[in-house]
Scaffold this motif. Structure first.
Motif, PDB file in Angstrom:
ATOM      1  N   GLN A  86      53.074  19.951  42.194  1.00 37.36           N
ATOM      2  CA  GLN A  86      52.706  21.279  43.571  1.00 37.36           C
ATOM      3  C   GLN A  86      52.049  22.225  41.576  1.00 37.36           C
ATOM      4  N   LYS A  87      51.044  23.524  42.606  1.00 36.26           N
ATOM      5  CA  LYS A  87      50.048  24.475  41.252  1.00 36.26           C
ATOM      6  C   LYS A  87      50.926  25.263  39.978  1.00 36.26           C
ATOM      7  N   GLN A  88      50.937  24.984  39.264  1.00 37.04           N
ATOM      8  CA  GLN A  88      51.013  26.137  38.325  1.00 37.04           C
ATOM      9  C   GLN A  88      50.220  27.465  38.060  1.00 37.04           C
ATOM     10  N   THR A  89      51.307  27.781  37.933  1.00 40.72           N
ATOM     11  CA  THR A  89      51.129  29.715  38.059  1.00 40.72           C
ATOM     12  C   THR A  89      50.854  30.551  37.375  1.00 40.72           C
ATOM     13  N   GLY A  90      50.035  32.110  36.972  1.00 41.15           N
ATOM     14  CA  GLY A  90      50.807  32.500  35.499  1.00 41.15           C
ATOM     15  C   GLY A  90      49.668  34.016  36.164  1.00 41.15           C
ATOM     16  N   GLN A  91      49.886  34.829  34.966  1.00 43.21           N
ATOM     17  CA  GLN A  91      49.292  35.945  35.625  1.00 43.21           C
ATOM     18  C   GLN A  91      48.145  36.156  33.907  1.00 43.21           C
ATOM     19  N   LEU A  92      46.801  36.064  34.435  1.00 35.90           N
ATOM     20  CA  LEU A  92      45.415  37.421  33.594  1.00 35.90           C
ATOM     21  C   LEU A  92      45.631  38.172  33.565  1.00 35.90           C
ATOM     22  N   GLN A  93      45.676  39.106  31.674  1.00 40.38           N
ATOM     23  CA  GLN A  93      45.648  39.824  31.212  1.00 40.38           C
ATOM     24  C   GLN A  93      44.218  40.460  31.848  1.00 40.38           C
ATOM     25  N   VAL A  94      43.937  41.178  32.051  1.00 44.87           N
ATOM     26  CA  VAL A  94      41.937  42.166  31.718  1.00 44.87           C
ATOM     27  C   VAL A  94      41.949  43.093  32.011  1.00 44.87           C
ATOM     28  N   PRO A  95      41.127  43.503  30.970  1.00 47.13           N
ATOM     29  CA  PRO A  95      41.073  45.071  31.078  1.00 47.13           C
ATOM     30  C   PRO A  95      40.531  46.148  32.724  1.00 47.13           C
ATOM     31  N   ILE A  96      41.538  47.160  32.326  1.00 45.65           N
ATOM     32  CA  ILE A  96      41.313  47.686  34.251  1.00 45.65           C
ATOM     33  C   ILE A  96      39.630  48.232  34.821  1.00 45.65           C
ATOM     34  N   ARG A  97      39.098  47.896  33.308  1.00 42.01           N
ATOM     35  CA  ARG A  97      37.271  48.619  33.563  1.00 42.01           C
ATOM     36  C   ARG A  97      36.249  48.085  33.577  1.00 42.01           C
ATOM     37  N   SER A  98      37.546  46.391  33.715  1.00 45.28           N
ATOM     38  CA  SER A  98      36.616  45.324  34.367  1.00 45.28           C
ATOM     39  C   SER A  98      36.301  45.209  35.757  1.00 45.28           C
ATOM     40  N   GLY A  99      35.805  44.483  36.384  1.00 42.97           N
ATOM     41  CA  GLY A  99      35.097  44.395  37.577  1.00 42.97           C
ATOM     42  C   GLY A  99      36.690  43.976  38.349  1.00 42.97           C
ATOM     43  N   PRO A 100      36.936  42.862  37.995  1.00 46.52           N
ATOM     44  CA  PRO A 100      38.959  41.692  38.717  1.00 46.52           C
ATOM     45  C   PRO A 100      39.713  42.994  38.398  1.00 46.52           C
ATOM     46  N   GLY A 101      39.426  44.267  37.281  1.00 48.30           N
ATOM     47  CA  GLY A 101      40.844  44.633  37.147  1.00 48.30           C
ATOM     48  C   GLY A 101      40.413  45.829  37.664  1.00 48.30           C
ATOM     49  N   LEU A 102      39.674  46.822  37.962  1.00 48.83           N
ATOM     50  CA  LEU A 102      38.938  47.113  38.893  1.00 48.83           C
ATOM     51  C   LEU A 102      39.359  47.447  40.368  1.00 48.83           C
ATOM     52  N   LEU A 103      38.914  45.781  41.038  1.00 50.05           N
ATOM     53  CA  LEU A 103      39.546  45.111  41.986  1.00 50.05           C
ATOM     54  C   LEU A 103      41.106  45.053  43.000  1.00 50.05           C
ATOM     55  N   MET A 104      41.727  44.656  41.007  1.00 49.55           N
ATOM     56  CA  MET A 104      42.842  45.049  41.702  1.00 49.55           C
ATOM     57  C   MET A 104      43.505  46.287  41.917  1.00 49.55           C
ATOM     58  N   SER A 105      43.226  46.908  41.364  1.00 49.90           N
ATOM     59  CA  SER A 105      43.629  48.479  41.255  1.00 49.90           C
ATOM     60  C   SER A 105      43.396  49.216  43.099  1.00 49.90           C
ATOM     61  N   ILE A 106      42.276  48.906  43.130  1.00 48.84           N
ATOM     62  CA  ILE A 106      41.736  49.100  43.997  1.00 48.84           C
ATOM     63  C   ILE A 106      43.066  48.643  45.647  1.00 48.84           C
ATOM     64  N   LEU A 107      43.061  46.816  44.867  1.00 54.69           N
ATOM     65  CA  LEU A 107      43.578  46.377  45.682  1.00 54.69           C
ATOM     66  C   LEU A 107      44.687  47.015  46.092  1.00 54.69           C
ATOM     67  N   GLY A 108      46.123  47.387  45.098  1.00 50.49           N
ATOM     68  CA  GLY A 108      47.307  48.189  44.968  1.00 50.49           C
ATOM     69  C   GLY A 108      47.164  49.093  45.655  1.00 50.49           C
ATOM     70  N   LEU A 109      45.946  49.774  45.567  1.00 52.94           N
ATOM     71  CA  LEU A 109      46.642  51.457  46.673  1.00 52.94           C
ATOM     72  C   LEU A 109      45.743  51.011  47.543  1.00 52.94           C
ATOM     73  N   VAL A 110      44.901  50.047  48.018  1.00 53.73           N
ATOM     74  CA  VAL A 110      44.927  49.468  49.298  1.00 53.73           C
ATOM     75  C   VAL A 110      46.403  49.277  50.444  1.00 53.73           C
ATOM     76  N   GLY A 111      47.202  48.499  49.358  1.00 55.29           N
ATOM     77  CA  GLY A 111      47.822  48.405  49.626  1.00 55.29           C
ATOM     78  C   GLY A 111      49.171  49.146  50.305  1.00 55.29           C
TER      79      GLY A 111
END
Length: 220
Positions: A86-111
């Protein structure tokens, strides 16, 4: 008196206390998450995009990549066993001020906000339930509100996840794991839309119960 002791209505106060406990736990989690995200935004620093251990002022994006070989492995003994990589998984660490970082923060707040609203409505429902008159219009409205909450949360999370997939593509081009291997965001679109539909259907059934209760009261 003996029958009242065995009455199932003791469940409602117990469940109400449990719902209240979860409500305050989610509220505390939302406050802590928002505070930590705010601190990371205020103290954010630019830097590389490491894959591995957690970094200060960075947020994690779950990622996956295909194995080098997708061939099924077959054992030689009996009975024959089959192993499909199966696929392998991991965690990509990105700065919170990057596009993905802000989106992940918003996603957590929405949940967390969606969960908090759900437990708030549940608290109101259990506070309104009465043994002698269980069917009340306010409860039907709150059940319907929970259904719309789940559907709305599904739409919002879907849009955020689609944007997240798009925003992470430039960063994936900077990472090479193995030949013919590509990274992708490992987030499933499994928001509770089905539960939302069930809650809306339950609200309609509950409204029918209210009508039947009113008819019985008028008949008496």
């Amino acid at each position: 008196m003996h029958m009242e002791t065995k009455s199932p209505y003791w469940v409602f106060p117990a469940v109400k206390r449990l719902v209240t406990l979860f409500y305050y736990l989610v509220l505390a989690a939302l406050v802590i998450f928002a505070a930590m995200s705010s601190l990371k935004l205020l103290n954010a620093q630019t830097g590389p995009f490491p894959l591995g251990e957690g970094q200060p002022n960075y947020v994690s994006v779950p990622v996956a990549w295909a194995p080098q070989s997708d061939k099924t492995i077959v054992t030689a003994g009996e009975p024959r066993l089959f192993l499909t990589p199966q696929k392998q998984t991991g965690q990509l660490q990105v700065p919170i001020r990057s596009g993905p970082g802000l989106l992940m923060s918003i996603l957590g707040l929405v949940g967390l906000a969606g969960a908090l609203w759900m437990f708030f409505l549940l608290r109101r429902i259990f506070s309104s339930v009465q043994a002698d008159s269980p069917f009340q219009p306010a409860i039907a409205r709150r059940i319907a509100a929970m259904g719309f909450l789940f559907l709305g949360q599904t739409v919002v999370e879907l849009l955020i996840k689609l944007a997240l997939w798009q925003q992470t593509r430039p960063y994936f081009k900077q990472i090479t794991i193995a030949s013919q291997t590509s990274l992708s965001v490992d987030i499933q679109l499994d928001s509770p839309w089905l539960l939302g539909l069930i809650m809306l259907a339950l609200a309609q059934v509950y409204r029918r119960g209210i009508e039947m209760q009113l008819e019985n009261e008028l008949t008496v």
